[in-house]
Design an enzyme around this catalytic site. Structure first.
Site, short mmCIF file in Angstrom:
data_model
loop_
_atom_site.label_atom_id
_atom_site.label_comp_id
_atom_site.label_asym_id
_atom_site.label_seq_id
_atom_site.Cartn_x
_atom_site.Cartn_y
_atom_site.Cartn_z
N HIS A 173 0.85 -1.18 0.00
CA HIS A 173 0.00 0.00 0.00
C HIS A 173 0.89 1.23 0.00
CE1 HIS A 173 0.80 -1.23 4.13
NE2 HIS A 173 0.70 0.04 4.48
N GLY A 174 0.28 2.36 -0.25
CA GLY A 174 1.05 3.60 -0.39
C GLY A 174 1.42 4.22 0.95
#
Length: 143
Positions: free
Chosen positions: A62-63
């Site tokens: 995920h970012g």
């Protein structure tokens, strides 16, 4: 809120490395209209600072917190690999890309964690014949 559809699940991904798997997850999120293409860079940044390997054959790239402008909507991508991906020395068969709009990813993550904490459920996911069967097992994420 629908964060996962069968279109966002693949049982025939092409990646053979962690880097390729992260890009594949990002590409699926882009295709779903959930993130902009630069989200892949944020996923790589996150991975460089902390591994997203979760145990039980699962990684959840995920970012970073700074990448929230790249997120257009909450969504997941699910890739099941027939051949395990080497994730920093750990075997990964499931790469679940996640984008959470306005902090929505924490609730989604907890639902995924519940499923993957149960080895019987993980075994069912490994054996699932197709995206529809995986969707049936992970469908609670949409509730």
């Amino acid at each position: 809120m629908t964060v996962l559809t069968t279109a966002q699940i693949t049982t025939s991904p092409r990646a053979t490395t962690k880097e390729e798997a992260i890009q594949e997850a990002a590409d699926m999120l882009v295709a779903a209209g959930a993130v902009t293409p630069d989200y892949a860079d944020a996923m790589r940044e996150r991975e460089a600072s902390v591994s997203t390997y979760m145990g039980n054959l699962l990684a959840i790239p995920h970012g970073t917190n700074e990448s929230k402008d790249s997120i257009l909507a909450s969504a997941l991508s699910v890739a099941r690999y027939a051949t395990p991906i080497d994730w920093d020395g750990n075997e990964v068969r499931f790469v679940i890309g996640i984008a959470g709009k306005d902090g929505g990813h924490l609730e989604i993550l907890s639902k995924i964690a519940v499923v993957f904490a149960d080895e019987d459920e993980v075994a069912k996911l490994v054996e699932a014949p197709d995206a529809e069967a995986i969707m049936a097992l992970l469908g609670d994420v949409n509730e």
